[in-house]
Design an enzyme around this catalytic site. Structure first.
Site, PDB file in Angstrom:
ATOM      1  N   SER A 260     -11.441  -2.587   5.797  1.00 25.88           N
ATOM      2  CA  SER A 260     -11.884  -2.464   7.381  1.00 25.88           C
ATOM      3  C   SER A 260     -11.094  -1.694   8.293  1.00 25.88           C
ATOM      4  O   SER A 260     -11.035  -1.848   9.358  1.00 25.88           O
ATOM      5  CB  SER A 260     -11.746  -4.075   8.061  1.00 25.88           C
ATOM      6  OG  SER A 260     -12.595  -5.049   7.399  1.00 25.88           O
TER       7      SER A 260
ATOM      8  N   HIS B 123     -12.175  -0.812  -8.185  1.00 21.25           N
ATOM      9  CA  HIS B 123     -12.303  -1.339  -7.012  1.00 21.25           C
ATOM     10  C   HIS B 123     -12.701  -2.851  -7.206  1.00 21.25           C
ATOM     11  O   HIS B 123     -12.775  -3.373  -7.952  1.00 21.25           O
ATOM     12  CB  HIS B 123     -13.735  -0.996  -6.311  1.00 21.25           C
ATOM     13  CG  HIS B 123     -13.715  -1.133  -4.754  1.00 21.25           C
ATOM     14  ND1 HIS B 123     -14.289  -2.655  -4.495  1.00 21.25           N
ATOM     15  CD2 HIS B 123     -13.587  -0.614  -3.515  1.00 21.25           C
ATOM     16  CE1 HIS B 123     -14.336  -2.683  -3.316  1.00 21.25           C
ATOM     17  NE2 HIS B 123     -13.731  -1.452  -2.745  1.00 21.25           N
TER      18      HIS B 123
ATOM     19  N   GLU C 268      -5.992  -1.891  -1.504  1.00 20.05           N
ATOM     20  CA  GLU C 268      -6.871  -2.524  -0.415  1.00 20.05           C
ATOM     21  C   GLU C 268      -6.712  -4.226  -0.546  1.00 20.05           C
ATOM     22  O   GLU C 268      -7.306  -4.750  -1.696  1.00 20.05           O
ATOM     23  CB  GLU C 268      -8.578  -2.155  -1.093  1.00 20.05           C
ATOM     24  CG  GLU C 268      -8.661  -0.622  -0.970  1.00 20.05           C
ATOM     25  CD  GLU C 268      -9.815  -0.722  -0.987  1.00 20.05           C
ATOM     26  OE1 GLU C 268     -10.533   0.052   0.161  1.00 20.05           O
ATOM     27  OE2 GLU C 268     -10.799  -0.751  -1.878  1.00 20.05           O
TER      28      GLU C 268
ATOM     29  N   LYS D 177     -20.757   2.685  -1.560  1.00 20.20           N
ATOM     30  CA  LYS D 177     -21.083   1.356  -2.225  1.00 20.20           C
ATOM     31  C   LYS D 177     -22.472   1.475  -2.532  1.00 20.20           C
ATOM     32  O   LYS D 177     -22.640   2.801  -2.767  1.00 20.20           O
ATOM     33  CB  LYS D 177     -20.522   0.055  -1.401  1.00 20.20           C
ATOM     34  CG  LYS D 177     -19.218   0.120  -1.053  1.00 20.20           C
ATOM     35  CD  LYS D 177     -18.638  -1.123  -0.674  1.00 20.20           C
ATOM     36  CE  LYS D 177     -17.081  -1.181  -0.278  1.00 20.20           C
ATOM     37  NZ  LYS D 177     -16.681  -2.466   0.195  1.00 20.20           N
TER      38      LYS D 177
ATOM     39  N   GLY E  13     -14.332  -5.513   3.912  1.00 16.34           N
ATOM     40  CA  GLY E  13     -15.803  -5.869   4.516  1.00 16.34           C
ATOM     41  C   GLY E  13     -15.855  -7.111   5.135  1.00 16.34           C
ATOM     42  O   GLY E  13     -16.805  -7.775   5.954  1.00 16.34           O
TER      43      GLY E  13
ATOM     44  N   ASN F  87     -16.232   5.318   0.858  1.00 16.09           N
ATOM     45  CA  ASN F  87     -16.809   4.570  -0.355  1.00 16.09           C
ATOM     46  C   ASN F  87     -18.160   4.056   0.014  1.00 16.09           C
ATOM     47  O   ASN F  87     -18.093   3.090   0.922  1.00 16.09           O
ATOM     48  CB  ASN F  87     -15.990   3.505  -0.590  1.00 16.09           C
ATOM     49  CG  ASN F  87     -16.432   2.659  -1.845  1.00 16.09           C
ATOM     50  OD1 ASN F  87     -17.533   2.926  -2.452  1.00 16.09           O
ATOM     51  ND2 ASN F  87     -15.787   1.359  -2.111  1.00 16.09           N
TER      52      ASN F  87
HETATM   53  P1  PGA Z   1     -14.496  -1.867   4.338  1.00 16.15           P
HETATM   54  O1  PGA Z   1     -14.485  -1.334   2.643  1.00 16.15           O
HETATM   55  O2  PGA Z   1     -14.208  -0.695   4.794  1.00 16.15           O
HETATM   56  O3  PGA Z   1     -16.021  -1.951   4.521  1.00 16.15           O
HETATM   57  O4  PGA Z   1     -13.750  -2.765   4.124  1.00 16.15           O
HETATM   58  C1  PGA Z   1     -13.425  -0.855   2.038  1.00 16.15           C
HETATM   59  C2  PGA Z   1     -13.457  -0.499   0.384  1.00 16.15           C
HETATM   60  O5  PGA Z   1     -14.013  -1.635   0.126  1.00 16.15           O
HETATM   61  O6  PGA Z   1     -13.191   0.222  -0.096  1.00 16.15           O
END
Ligand code: PGA
Length: 257
Positions: A219, A101, A173, A12, A179, A10
């Site tokens: 993460s 999400h 998630e 983003k 993040g 993803n």
């Molecule tokens: P991250 O994001 O791996 O940066 O924690 C995962 C997500 O939001 O799909």
């Protein structure tokens, strides 16, 4: 019951067209299969921003890398400024859409009801829907993890048929892990994945529950992926930060082999 693992990136709100195409080039080099569609036992997906989709799709064509969107609207067309329909995504050869999400829920008013509408539109439009669920830190600390995830799964998938579920993937998630660098332990993630699978069984029957892929997100990185992906109910990952670095993302794909 064997479920093919899915490793999804993803991106983003990151990467222009040129940057996205470069990342796909690097990814092809870094993947153990070098992008050869014949030899991939793991399904690989990247979800760039809308404007970057065409460049990424062009660069990924003929490889094992599928390309998805980060959202999809429920209507076919009309006065919905800033939104895109499933038909528009199909028009540029998008195959998957992330729906619900936690960042959409937190910043853009996404609810279980709109997640349900978007999911139905994605399926009707021939897209695979990746439906995201997960509890906040406050909800986890209040012992509400199962209640929250059960509601998000039930309401997000309301009125879908067992047949529809062939094109649905769930992404668990935990919001507190996204993040933040604070990854759920293998056991914490497995516990919720198993619970979600039980919930799917109650809704759609055991066969659907056994076939539906449930991804972990929050993460996940090159260092922790192997342990998470070894859990019996974790069928892949939805990866944010680490999907922006080709070597890291490729290592996560290798961890799923
Ligand atoms: P991250 O994001 O791996 O940066 O924690 C995962 C997500 O939001 O799909």
């Amino acid at each position: 019951m064997s479920r093919r693992k899915l490793i999804a990136g993803n991106w983003k709100m990151n990467k222009t067209s040129a940057e996205g195409a470069t990342l796909i080039k690097e990814l092809k080099d870094a993947l153990p299969c070098k992008g050869n569609p014949e030899c991939c036992t793991v399904e690989v997906l990247v979800c760039p921003p809308f404007t970057t989709l065409p460049a990424v799709i062009a660069e990924a064509r003929g490889t094992c890398i599928h390309v998805g969107a980060q959202n999809v609207h429920w209507a076919a067309n009309g006065a919905f400024t800033g939104e895109l329909s499933a038909a528009m995504l199909k028009d540029v050869d998008v195959t998957h859409a992330i729906i619900g999400h936690s960042e959409r829920r937190q910043y853009f008013g996404e609810t279980d009801a709109t997640v349900n509408q978007r999911t139905k539109a994605a399926l009707a439009g021939g897209l695979v829907a990746i439906v995201c669920v997960g509890e906040t830190l406050a909800e986890r600390e209040a012992g509400q993890t199962f209640v929250v995830c059960e509601k998000q799964v039930k309401d997000g998938l309301a009125s879908l048929s067992a047949a529809d579920m062939a094109n649905v993937v769930i992404a668990y998630e935990p919001v507190w892990a996204i993040g933040t660098g604070k990854v759920a332990t293998d056991a914490q993630a497995q516990e919720v994945h198993a619970f979600i699978r039980t919930t799917l069984g109650a809704l759609f029957g055991g066969a659907v529950a056994a076939q539906t892929r449930i991804l972990y997100g929050g993460s996940m990185n090159a260092g922790n992926a192997k342990g998470l992906l070894a859990m019996p109910d974790i069928d892949g990952g939805l990866i944010g930060g680490a999907s922006l670095k080709a070597p890291d993302f490729a290592t996560i794909v290798s961890s799923a082999l």
